[in-house]
Design an enzyme around this catalytic site. Sequence first.
Site, PDB file in Angstrom:
ATOM      1  CG  ASP A 122       3.067  14.450   3.472  1.00 55.00           C
ATOM      2  OD1 ASP A 122       3.872  14.565   4.412  1.00 55.00           O
ATOM      3  OD2 ASP A 122       2.364  15.375   3.045  1.00 55.00           O
ATOM      4  CE1 TYR A 181       5.572  19.636  -3.498  1.00 53.34           C
ATOM      5  CE2 TYR A 181       6.501  21.622  -4.466  1.00 53.34           C
ATOM      6  CZ  TYR A 181       6.489  20.671  -3.467  1.00 53.34           C
ATOM      7  OH  TYR A 181       7.395  20.766  -2.449  1.00 53.34           O
TER       8      TYR A 181
END
Length: 275
Positions: A122, A181
Amino acid sequence: MENLNSLSPIQNKRMTCYGGVVAAAALPSPPPTTLTTLPSSPSNTFVREVGSGGAEDPNTVVKQSVDGFKWRLLVSYDGTRYKGWQFQQTPPTIQCILEKALTQATKLERKDLHLVGASRTDGGVHAWGQVAHFITPFNYDSLDSIHAALNGLLPPDIRVREISAAVPEFHARFSAQGKIYHYKIYNDAIMDPFQRLYAYHVTNKLNAAVMREAANHFIGTHDFSAFVNSSRNDGMPNPVKAIFRFDIVKMVIKSHNNLAPKDGLLSLICPFHCH
């Protein structure tokens, strides 16, 4: 975590995720998570997977033999100024900037490089070690020159940390064995301006102990079919992934005058296996 056969990117749109294969949306600082690849060696003929983040049409999955030498990149970047990884010229993306540097360094056209990233990301996501690969019709006796050239051509917020030869079977996306992550939350009434690009600001007091208890429900093997974009065939055959750790770490950060330590930063670390 350092030895996962994965990519390293980050993810979040104000929470940033570091590590693994992907970058997310826009903020935290990177912990050391790298992806180790298959053994290094030049390639002759290999299969190119179309629709995996390169110059190819992302909606198509075909296999095509390409003659040349394959090279693995480990890329680190501050994604604040970029609209994610996937190629587009306006606003700029990481792939777009990296391909421009590669075309200058190799004297090849973009379509001939077949640059593929470990994952789409993103806008605003940061990466500590996102893996990519590209090909050339020629070999390099030494990679020092092209490594230096790429970092000389790239803006200061993007760096190629490593470049190495890769075996024909290696694929930056499909060879990944795991991802990590890393999200950061700045939990205080007033946001630290030095953390604003790398942490998500939450003013309500968070209970780290309760968050750890909730995080345990994510650990294990789960089917993520509900998160798949059914409108495109992106070549990802198995939506079942195993999350094997989900850490909630409370971090103490010192004020900039080094006098008043603040207990206001939470770090969420979530590694998982791709296969």
